[in-house]
Design a protein around this motif. Structure first.
Motif, PDB file in Angstrom:
ATOM      1  N   UNK A 143       0.844  -1.188   0.000  1.00 40.65           N
ATOM      2  CA  UNK A 143       0.000   0.000   0.000  1.00 40.65           C
ATOM      3  C   UNK A 143       0.881   1.240   0.000  1.00 40.65           C
ATOM      4  N   UNK A 144       0.451   2.242  -0.765  1.00 38.39           N
ATOM      5  CA  UNK A 144       1.082   3.561  -0.736  1.00 38.39           C
ATOM      6  C   UNK A 144       0.146   4.435   0.086  1.00 38.39           C
ATOM      7  N   UNK A 145       0.558   4.814   1.276  1.00 39.12           N
ATOM      8  CA  UNK A 145      -0.337   5.467   2.223  1.00 39.12           C
ATOM      9  C   UNK A 145      -0.261   6.994   2.198  1.00 39.12           C
ATOM     10  N   UNK A 146       0.821   7.534   1.692  1.00 39.90           N
ATOM     11  CA  UNK A 146       0.990   8.982   1.527  1.00 39.90           C
ATOM     12  C   UNK A 146       1.883   9.205   0.311  1.00 39.90           C
ATOM     13  N   UNK A 147       1.717  10.340  -0.359  1.00 40.21           N
ATOM     14  CA  UNK A 147       2.588  10.615  -1.502  1.00 40.21           C
ATOM     15  C   UNK A 147       4.025  10.902  -1.064  1.00 40.21           C
ATOM     16  N   UNK A 163       4.491  -3.043   3.032  1.00 43.94           N
ATOM     17  CA  UNK A 163       4.327  -4.283   2.278  1.00 43.94           C
ATOM     18  C   UNK A 163       4.806  -5.457   3.124  1.00 43.94           C
ATOM     19  N   UNK A 164       4.407  -6.635   2.668  1.00 48.27           N
ATOM     20  CA  UNK A 164       4.934  -7.893   3.183  1.00 48.27           C
ATOM     21  C   UNK A 164       5.827  -8.438   2.081  1.00 48.27           C
ATOM     22  N   UNK A 165       7.081  -8.702   2.402  1.00 47.21           N
ATOM     23  CA  UNK A 165       8.039  -9.189   1.405  1.00 47.21           C
ATOM     24  C   UNK A 165       8.272 -10.681   1.599  1.00 47.21           C
ATOM     25  N   UNK A 166       8.129 -11.444   0.523  1.00 45.09           N
ATOM     26  CA  UNK A 166       8.369 -12.886   0.551  1.00 45.09           C
ATOM     27  C   UNK A 166       9.706 -13.163  -0.122  1.00 45.09           C
ATOM     28  N   UNK A 167      10.532 -13.948   0.555  1.00 43.13           N
ATOM     29  CA  UNK A 167      11.884 -14.247   0.075  1.00 43.13           C
ATOM     30  C   UNK A 167      12.091 -15.762   0.085  1.00 43.13           C
ATOM     31  N   UNK A 168      12.760 -16.257  -0.937  1.00 45.75           N
ATOM     32  CA  UNK A 168      13.165 -17.656  -0.994  1.00 45.75           C
ATOM     33  C   UNK A 168      14.623 -17.734  -0.571  1.00 45.75           C
ATOM     34  N   UNK A 169      14.916 -18.490   0.478  1.00 46.51           N
ATOM     35  CA  UNK A 169      16.281 -18.692   0.970  1.00 46.51           C
ATOM     36  C   UNK A 169      16.804 -20.003   0.407  1.00 46.51           C
ATOM     37  N   UNK A 209       8.843 -11.091   5.523  1.00 41.92           N
ATOM     38  CA  UNK A 209       9.344  -9.879   6.179  1.00 41.92           C
ATOM     39  C   UNK A 209       8.309  -8.777   6.113  1.00 41.92           C
ATOM     40  N   UNK A 210       8.349  -7.887   7.100  1.00 38.72           N
ATOM     41  CA  UNK A 210       7.614  -6.627   7.016  1.00 38.72           C
ATOM     42  C   UNK A 210       8.567  -5.592   6.465  1.00 38.72           C
ATOM     43  N   UNK A 211       8.046  -4.741   5.616  1.00 46.29           N
ATOM     44  CA  UNK A 211       8.846  -3.634   5.089  1.00 46.29           C
ATOM     45  C   UNK A 211       7.972  -2.383   5.098  1.00 46.29           C
ATOM     46  N   UNK A 212       8.575  -1.282   5.473  1.00 44.83           N
ATOM     47  CA  UNK A 212       7.829  -0.025   5.443  1.00 44.83           C
ATOM     48  C   UNK A 212       8.775   1.107   5.086  1.00 44.83           C
ATOM     49  N   UNK A 213       8.165   2.159   4.545  1.00 44.28           N
ATOM     50  CA  UNK A 213       8.892   3.379   4.201  1.00 44.28           C
ATOM     51  C   UNK A 213       8.250   4.532   4.970  1.00 44.28           C
TER      52      UNK A 213
END
Length: 148
Positions: free
Chosen positions: A92-96, A136-142, A121-125
């Motif tokens: 989601x983009x919550x603010x410009x 966002x929720x980031x999915x990673x393959x290890x 992972x959780x990721x935020x800006x």
């Protein structure tokens, strides 16, 4: 009475979080537009953007996602993960993001599959005012999970 929704802590405060910070410049936005071909006027046309509800030019959401990828790479390197991104969920983009904003991105692991290969992972800006501008929720393959 409805209970207040649970407020999650900022990602930067989670164990093992990694951060990356960058100030968004006019050059960044115009370069991104040129690379991707996304010349939508709210990004590159000051007159159009002034008449838009945001009131000024703003960065592409996909540019913010690119910065999420930057923090993800740094997170994998710091945590010894030989990984590949499987993508982002619940983005989601919550603010410009405005020209001149300083964006701090953070990523931290929230779960790992039983076999160890799939990491969530959780990721935020956040901007310089500590306002969340993207999540966002980031999915990673290890490829080589611990213990294998």
């Amino acid at each position: 009475m409805t209970p207040e929704p649970k407020q999650e802590p900022p990602v930067r405060e989670l164990p093992g979080a990694v951060e990356f910070t960058k100030t968004i410049t006019e050059f960044d936005v115009y370069s991104f537009a040129g690379i991707t071909g996304d010349f939508y006027p709210v990004h590159i046309n000051a007159v159009y953007a002034a008449s838009h509800p945001v009131g000024e030019r703003v960065a592409h959401g996909a540019l913010t996602v690119g910065l999420m990828s930057t923090v993800a790479g740094r997170w994998m390197l710091q945590n010894g993960v030989d990984g590949l991104s499987l993508g982002y969920n619940r983005m989601r983009f919550t603010k410009p993001v405005r020209f001149g904003d300083t964006i701090s991105l953070a990523q931290a692991m929230t779960a790992r599959s039983e076999d160890g290969h799939r990491i969530t992972c959780r990721v935020e800006a956040r901007n310089q005012h500590d306002e969340v501008v993207a999540v966002a929720e980031h999915l990673i393959w290890d490829a080589e999970p611990p213990g294998q």
